[in-house]
Design a protein around this motif. Sequence first.
Motif, short mmCIF file in Angstrom:
data_model
loop_
_atom_site.label_atom_id
_atom_site.label_comp_id
_atom_site.label_asym_id
_atom_site.label_seq_id
_atom_site.Cartn_x
_atom_site.Cartn_y
_atom_site.Cartn_z
N ASN A 159 2.17 -19.56 6.81
CA ASN A 159 0.83 -18.96 6.71
C ASN A 159 0.86 -17.71 5.83
O ASN A 159 -0.03 -17.50 5.01
CB ASN A 159 0.31 -18.58 8.10
N LEU A 160 1.89 -16.90 6.01
CA LEU A 160 1.97 -15.66 5.21
C LEU A 160 2.16 -15.99 3.73
O LEU A 160 1.51 -15.39 2.86
CB LEU A 160 3.13 -14.79 5.71
N ASP B 196 9.29 -8.46 -0.84
CA ASP B 196 9.12 -7.07 -0.39
C ASP B 196 7.90 -6.96 0.51
O ASP B 196 7.91 -6.26 1.52
CB ASP B 196 8.89 -6.13 -1.59
N ASP B 197 6.82 -7.67 0.11
CA ASP B 197 5.59 -7.58 0.91
C ASP B 197 5.76 -8.26 2.27
O ASP B 197 5.23 -7.78 3.27
CB ASP B 197 4.42 -8.19 0.14
N LEU B 198 6.51 -9.37 2.29
CA LEU B 198 6.79 -10.02 3.58
C LEU B 198 7.47 -9.02 4.51
O LEU B 198 7.09 -8.86 5.68
CB LEU B 198 7.71 -11.22 3.39
N ASN B 199 8.45 -8.30 3.97
CA ASN B 199 9.18 -7.33 4.80
C ASN B 199 8.28 -6.19 5.26
O ASN B 199 8.37 -5.72 6.38
CB ASN B 199 10.39 -6.77 4.04
N ARG B 200 7.37 -5.78 4.36
CA ARG B 200 6.45 -4.70 4.71
C ARG B 200 5.55 -5.16 5.87
O ARG B 200 5.32 -4.43 6.83
CB ARG B 200 5.60 -4.36 3.48
N ILE B 201 5.07 -6.41 5.79
CA ILE B 201 4.18 -6.93 6.83
C ILE B 201 4.93 -7.10 8.16
O ILE B 201 4.41 -6.78 9.23
CB ILE B 201 3.53 -8.25 6.35
N PHE B 202 6.18 -7.55 8.07
CA PHE B 202 6.98 -7.65 9.30
C PHE B 202 7.24 -6.26 9.88
O PHE B 202 7.42 -6.11 11.09
CB PHE B 202 8.30 -8.38 9.04
N ILE C 211 -4.39 -10.93 9.35
CA ILE C 211 -4.36 -9.68 8.57
C ILE C 211 -3.14 -9.70 7.63
O ILE C 211 -3.24 -9.37 6.45
CB ILE C 211 -4.32 -8.45 9.50
N GLY C 212 -1.99 -10.13 8.17
CA GLY C 212 -0.78 -10.21 7.35
C GLY C 212 -0.97 -11.15 6.17
O GLY C 212 -0.60 -10.83 5.03
N ARG C 213 -1.59 -12.29 6.42
CA ARG C 213 -1.84 -13.26 5.33
C ARG C 213 -2.74 -12.64 4.26
O ARG C 213 -2.50 -12.81 3.07
CB ARG C 213 -2.48 -14.52 5.93
N SER C 214 -3.75 -11.88 4.69
CA SER C 214 -4.63 -11.21 3.73
C SER C 214 -3.85 -10.18 2.91
O SER C 214 -4.06 -10.05 1.71
CB SER C 214 -5.78 -10.50 4.44
N LEU C 215 -2.94 -9.47 3.57
CA LEU C 215 -2.16 -8.46 2.85
C LEU C 215 -1.25 -9.09 1.80
O LEU C 215 -0.94 -8.47 0.79
CB LEU C 215 -1.32 -7.63 3.83
N MET C 216 -0.84 -10.34 2.05
CA MET C 216 0.01 -11.04 1.07
C MET C 216 -0.74 -11.29 -0.24
O MET C 216 -0.13 -11.58 -1.26
CB MET C 216 0.52 -12.37 1.65
N GLY C 217 -2.06 -11.19 -0.21
CA GLY C 217 -2.85 -11.32 -1.44
C GLY C 217 -2.94 -10.02 -2.22
O GLY C 217 -3.62 -9.95 -3.22
#
Length: 234
Positions: free
Chosen positions: A96-97, A112-118, A145-151
């Motif tokens: 999903n992310l 990097d963004d995955l790690n930031r969201i985690f 919210i995490g999925r949105s941040l991945m954008g």
Amino acid sequence: MLRLENIHLNYGRIQALRGISLEVLPGKVVSLLGPNGAGKSSTLKVISGLLSPNDGKLVLDGQAIEGRSCSFMVKSGIIHCPEGRRVFPEFTVMENLRIGAYQRPQGSDVEDDLNRIFGYFPRLKERSQQKASTLSGGEQQMLAIGRSLMGKPKLLLLDEPSLGIAPKLVAEIFEILRTINRSGTSMLLVEQNAHMAMKISDYSYVMENGKIGLEGSAAELKNNPKLRELYLGG
Ligand code: ATP
């Protein structure tokens, strides 16, 4: 960064938005409050390109963008985190992310963004291989919210992030939203939970019947008797 000028939207003969004007300044959290059916979700859908307004202007960083496609809005940095979360239930948290980054160029800093969201949501890291359908409501909201941040949003549109979630988790999610905002993401937050939303907002607009009935900072609105009246629908 974003300005709406006199936006009108009709669903057939229903006038859902009747001249909405509002502004989100860079780096700010702005909330859009009001009772059921006031037109909050419709306003977000116009901004994210899901609906085209019948009249009015939408200006992003000086450029008129009303009526442009969702894909254009996403590329411009406007990401919509929809009401009801809408995660992909059969996909894992990680899948999903990654879907959230689908419009980004290959090799960009996705890891990097995955790690930031985690970092924001350690629960998602613990559950990264779990199917989204097995998460609790609050965890699904974190995933949305995490999925949105991945954008990589410049402006994150959030539709009712507190809906149907236990109060303790709501507080946790709002705290994280504030942290995300401090790292540079502007937000337009639609909420029924006015109290919670105003706590993290720099400015709020209160909608009534497709119009803005009231606006101001939390300090200005807190003691306004009209807020209660409008918020409860009169
Ligand atoms: P809620 O908090 O209940 O989601 P809202 O403030 O987000 O409410 P909207 O969902 O924007 O309000 O709806 C505004 C008005 O437009 C309502 O009267 C609603 O019934 C109407 N409406 C919304 N979507 C449609 C649609 N697809 N077709 C017809 N009418 C619609």
